[in-house]
Design a protein around this motif. Sequence first.
Motif, PDB file in Angstrom:
ATOM      1  N   LYS A  33       0.858  -1.187   0.000  1.00  0.00           N
ATOM      2  CA  LYS A  33       0.000   0.000   0.000  1.00  0.00           C
ATOM      3  C   LYS A  33       0.896   1.241   0.000  1.00  0.00           C
ATOM      4  CE  LYS A  33      -3.682  -2.562   0.077  1.00  0.00           C
ATOM      5  NZ  LYS A  33      -4.526  -2.698  -1.133  1.00  0.00           N
ATOM      6  N   ASP A  34       0.737   2.111   0.999  1.00  0.00           N
ATOM      7  CA  ASP A  34       1.556   3.331   1.044  1.00  0.00           C
ATOM      8  C   ASP A  34       2.683   3.214   2.056  1.00  0.00           C
ATOM      9  OD1 ASP A  34      -0.059   3.248   3.250  1.00  0.00           O
ATOM     10  OD2 ASP A  34      -0.547   5.385   3.249  1.00  0.00           O
ATOM     11  N   GLN A  35       3.027   2.005   2.449  1.00  0.00           N
ATOM     12  CA  GLN A  35       4.063   1.793   3.449  1.00  0.00           C
ATOM     13  C   GLN A  35       5.168   0.918   2.879  1.00  0.00           C
ATOM     14  OE1 GLN A  35       1.779  -0.113   6.443  1.00  0.00           O
ATOM     15  NE2 GLN A  35       0.543   1.678   6.912  1.00  0.00           N
ATOM     16  N   THR A  36       6.374   1.083   3.401  1.00  0.00           N
ATOM     17  CA  THR A  36       7.457   0.169   3.068  1.00  0.00           C
ATOM     18  C   THR A  36       7.691  -0.755   4.253  1.00  0.00           C
ATOM     19  OG1 THR A  36       9.089   1.793   3.801  1.00  0.00           O
ATOM     20  CG2 THR A  36       8.609   1.689   1.448  1.00  0.00           C
ATOM     21  N   VAL A  37       7.929  -2.009   3.942  1.00  0.00           N
ATOM     22  CA  VAL A  37       8.079  -3.043   4.960  1.00  0.00           C
ATOM     23  C   VAL A  37       9.439  -3.689   4.790  1.00  0.00           C
ATOM     24  CG1 VAL A  37       7.150  -5.192   5.896  1.00  0.00           C
ATOM     25  CG2 VAL A  37       5.594  -3.452   4.984  1.00  0.00           C
ATOM     26  N   ARG A  38      10.268  -3.613   5.816  1.00  0.00           N
ATOM     27  CA  ARG A  38      11.588  -4.242   5.781  1.00  0.00           C
ATOM     28  C   ARG A  38      11.476  -5.660   6.318  1.00  0.00           C
ATOM     29  NH1 ARG A  38      16.681  -2.620   5.134  1.00  0.00           N
ATOM     30  NH2 ARG A  38      16.097  -0.431   5.175  1.00  0.00           N
ATOM     31  N   ARG A  39      11.986  -6.593   5.556  1.00  0.00           N
ATOM     32  CA  ARG A  39      11.920  -7.993   5.993  1.00  0.00           C
ATOM     33  C   ARG A  39      12.842  -8.234   7.186  1.00  0.00           C
ATOM     34  NH1 ARG A  39      11.794 -11.407   0.311  1.00  0.00           N
ATOM     35  NH2 ARG A  39      10.214 -10.127  -0.729  1.00  0.00           N
ATOM     36  N   ASN A  40      12.454  -9.181   8.018  1.00  0.00           N
ATOM     37  CA  ASN A  40      13.265  -9.529   9.176  1.00  0.00           C
ATOM     38  C   ASN A  40      14.538 -10.246   8.744  1.00  0.00           C
ATOM     39  OD1 ASN A  40      11.147  -8.492  10.615  1.00  0.00           O
ATOM     40  ND2 ASN A  40      10.844 -10.289  11.892  1.00  0.00           N
ATOM     41  N   SER A  41      15.425 -10.469   9.703  1.00  0.00           N
ATOM     42  CA  SER A  41      16.677 -11.160   9.409  1.00  0.00           C
ATOM     43  C   SER A  41      16.440 -12.608   8.978  1.00  0.00           C
ATOM     44  CB  SER A  41      17.600 -11.134  10.629  1.00  0.00           C
ATOM     45  OG  SER A  41      16.960 -11.722  11.746  1.00  0.00           O
ATOM     46  N   ARG A  42      15.273 -13.157   9.333  1.00  0.00           N
ATOM     47  CA  ARG A  42      14.913 -14.501   8.868  1.00  0.00           C
ATOM     48  C   ARG A  42      13.394 -14.591   8.747  1.00  0.00           C
ATOM     49  NH1 ARG A  42      14.733 -18.842  13.859  1.00  0.00           N
ATOM     50  NH2 ARG A  42      15.279 -20.302  12.199  1.00  0.00           N
ATOM     51  N   ARG A  43      12.979 -15.416   7.819  1.00  0.00           N
ATOM     52  CA  ARG A  43      11.579 -15.826   7.726  1.00  0.00           C
ATOM     53  C   ARG A  43      11.581 -17.331   7.588  1.00  0.00           C
ATOM     54  NH1 ARG A  43       8.480 -17.284   3.282  1.00  0.00           N
ATOM     55  NH2 ARG A  43       6.233 -17.362   3.713  1.00  0.00           N
ATOM     56  N   VAL A  44      10.725 -18.014   8.336  1.00  0.00           N
ATOM     57  CA  VAL A  44      10.638 -19.468   8.299  1.00  0.00           C
ATOM     58  C   VAL A  44       9.244 -19.853   7.828  1.00  0.00           C
ATOM     59  CG1 VAL A  44      10.750 -21.601   9.640  1.00  0.00           C
ATOM     60  CG2 VAL A  44      12.342 -19.725  10.148  1.00  0.00           C
ATOM     61  N   SER A  45       9.175 -20.732   6.852  1.00  0.00           N
ATOM     62  CA  SER A  45       7.882 -21.200   6.359  1.00  0.00           C
ATOM     63  C   SER A  45       7.750 -22.697   6.575  1.00  0.00           C
ATOM     64  CB  SER A  45       7.707 -20.872   4.878  1.00  0.00           C
ATOM     65  OG  SER A  45       8.601 -21.627   4.084  1.00  0.00           O
ATOM     66  N   PHE A  46       6.555 -23.116   6.949  1.00  0.00           N
ATOM     67  CA  PHE A  46       6.198 -24.529   7.054  1.00  0.00           C
ATOM     68  C   PHE A  46       5.262 -24.831   5.881  1.00  0.00           C
ATOM     69  CE2 PHE A  46       6.932 -25.975  11.648  1.00  0.00           C
ATOM     70  CZ  PHE A  46       7.926 -25.044  11.865  1.00  0.00           C
ATOM     71  N   THR A  47       5.710 -25.623   4.913  1.00  0.00           N
ATOM     72  CA  THR A  47       4.876 -25.987   3.775  1.00  0.00           C
ATOM     73  C   THR A  47       4.416 -27.427   3.935  1.00  0.00           C
ATOM     74  OG1 THR A  47       6.061 -24.453   2.335  1.00  0.00           O
ATOM     75  CG2 THR A  47       4.756 -26.171   1.273  1.00  0.00           C
ATOM     76  N   LEU A  48       3.096 -27.612   3.992  1.00  0.00           N
ATOM     77  CA  LEU A  48       2.492 -28.926   4.231  1.00  0.00           C
ATOM     78  C   LEU A  48       1.745 -29.378   2.987  1.00  0.00           C
ATOM     79  CD1 LEU A  48       1.267 -28.027   7.766  1.00  0.00           C
ATOM     80  CD2 LEU A  48       2.552 -30.124   7.310  1.00  0.00           C
ATOM     81  N   ARG A  49       1.987 -30.647   2.603  1.00  0.00           N
ATOM     82  CA  ARG A  49       1.371 -31.182   1.394  1.00  0.00           C
ATOM     83  C   ARG A  49       1.022 -32.650   1.576  1.00  0.00           C
ATOM     84  NH1 ARG A  49       6.176 -28.190  -1.989  1.00  0.00           N
ATOM     85  NH2 ARG A  49       7.392 -29.258  -0.386  1.00  0.00           N
ATOM     86  N   LYS A  50       0.229 -33.172   0.646  1.00  0.00           N
ATOM     87  CA  LYS A  50      -0.102 -34.592   0.571  1.00  0.00           C
ATOM     88  C   LYS A  50       0.563 -35.160  -0.672  1.00  0.00           C
ATOM     89  CE  LYS A  50      -2.411 -38.528   0.992  1.00  0.00           C
ATOM     90  NZ  LYS A  50      -2.083 -39.514   2.065  1.00  0.00           N
ATOM     91  N   VAL A  51       1.447 -36.150  -0.488  1.00  0.00           N
ATOM     92  CA  VAL A  51       2.162 -36.747  -1.604  1.00  0.00           C
ATOM     93  C   VAL A  51       1.188 -37.533  -2.477  1.00  0.00           C
ATOM     94  CG1 VAL A  51       3.912 -38.455  -2.243  1.00  0.00           C
ATOM     95  CG2 VAL A  51       4.362 -36.826  -0.400  1.00  0.00           C
ATOM     96  N   ARG A  52       1.287 -37.300  -3.793  1.00  0.00           N
ATOM     97  CA  ARG A  52       0.403 -37.993  -4.742  1.00  0.00           C
ATOM     98  C   ARG A  52       0.991 -39.365  -5.083  1.00  0.00           C
ATOM     99  NH1 ARG A  52      -3.445 -35.763  -8.024  1.00  0.00           N
ATOM    100  NH2 ARG A  52      -2.590 -33.646  -7.841  1.00  0.00           N
ATOM    101  N   LYS A  53       0.147 -40.384  -5.107  1.00  0.00           N
ATOM    102  CA  LYS A  53       0.616 -41.742  -5.379  1.00  0.00           C
ATOM    103  C   LYS A  53       0.329 -42.194  -6.807  1.00  0.00           C
ATOM    104  CE  LYS A  53       2.210 -42.074  -1.276  1.00  0.00           C
ATOM    105  NZ  LYS A  53       1.663 -42.917  -0.206  1.00  0.00           N
ATOM    106  N   GLY A  54      -0.457 -41.417  -7.545  1.00  0.00           N
ATOM    107  CA  GLY A  54      -0.756 -41.772  -8.928  1.00  0.00           C
ATOM    108  C   GLY A  54      -0.610 -40.562  -9.828  1.00  0.00           C
ATOM    109  N   ALA A  55      -1.094 -40.679 -11.064  1.00  0.00           N
ATOM    110  CA  ALA A  55      -1.008 -39.579 -12.019  1.00  0.00           C
ATOM    111  C   ALA A  55      -1.997 -38.479 -11.650  1.00  0.00           C
ATOM    112  CB  ALA A  55      -1.287 -40.083 -13.425  1.00  0.00           C
TER     113      ALA A  55
END
Length: 391
Positions: A355-377
């Motif tokens: 928007k009208d603000q600037t945001v400085r990223r932190n020294s680290r960002r950690v993401s947890f990505t969760l998925r279901k492994v596909r067993k077929g096509a």
Amino acid sequence: MKISQFKLYKHFFSLSAPSRPCTNKIRRRAPPPNPRQPSPITAAHRILMSLPRFRRPNGGSSELSPNLYVANCGPAVGLSFELIASVFGRYGEVIGVYAADESGTRVIVSFDGEISAESAMKALDGRPCPHLGDRFLHIRYSVHSSRPVHVNDNVAVSLTDSELGVPGVYLLHDFVNVQEEEELLAAVDNRPWNQLAKRRVQHYGYEFRYDTRNVNTSQYLGELPSFLSPILEQVPLFEKRGCATNIVLDQLTVNEYPSGVGLSPHIDTHSAFEEYIFSLSLAGPCIMEFRKYPTGIWLSKSNSHCDEEVSDADSDLGFLRRAIYLPPRSMLLLSGEARYAWHHYIPHHKVDKVKDQTVRRNSRRVSFTLRKVRKGACQCGYPEYCDSRKK
């Protein structure tokens, strides 16, 4: 004390939540109130557009300047900008106190003239200051720099999924609270990290192979760790948004992004994972951009591009662009068209414009990505993006 037109620029170290002791067990809690409502961009991640930049004088440390770079001094060591201004104000008119960097332990003190700055330098440099907790201050002259701060001002950034307008994107703010965030970070920091070129990762359930952008389903790493239980229990919250999320997630990738490190445009391989992909942001914010290319794919300049930066020239390729702000503790869900047909991308920036603000990223960002492994096509409705259909 003389302080005229004092401008105080609060940095996130002075406003961040106080640390709390971490426990081995992550407590369970009730769902957060009104998960549809976005939390505002907090001052903890905000840098004002008018924040001055400083550098060493061209003439070296002997060149006089009305600006002083002061180390071992700042909010991270318990010294507020107001207190710093009052102490340095004994030597002349202070017109500003600014964060010198992201550490919270270094500041810039700006006087109305060189004589005042010189007086403060002679009185305080290299000796304990009784009015600042007897800390030894390390001071040098500093001057204004005209070097601009680069921000992602080429695409508007949305704060909510409804504003974003990409079908299949859902974002819940405050999915976990501050204490749960600290405990989740402590849990992964107590486990070994794998180092990639620009970031660190951990894999659970199945290892994600970056060379093939797939998983080896014959190499099962075991059940997901118990510290994920509170997250998995909250996943049904997305059912209120019309998502049938009654699936058993079995793969977790934890990514640690240093400041300025992002992710190249990509679609998670269709044949590797089922439809729903969840991503929890911890420790710091970021911008996620979504791109829909007319050719179906982003043409990378290399074969291994998980951390590759994207040039501004890509904007001439005629693709659709959308962007959304991901605050700490928010959970993002990609489903349907967003998961199968839109590339998602984290720009390699240290500063973002929201928007009208600037945001400085932190020294680290950690993401947890969760998925279901596909067993077929994969049998999705987006064949032009699907690797299963192209085999």
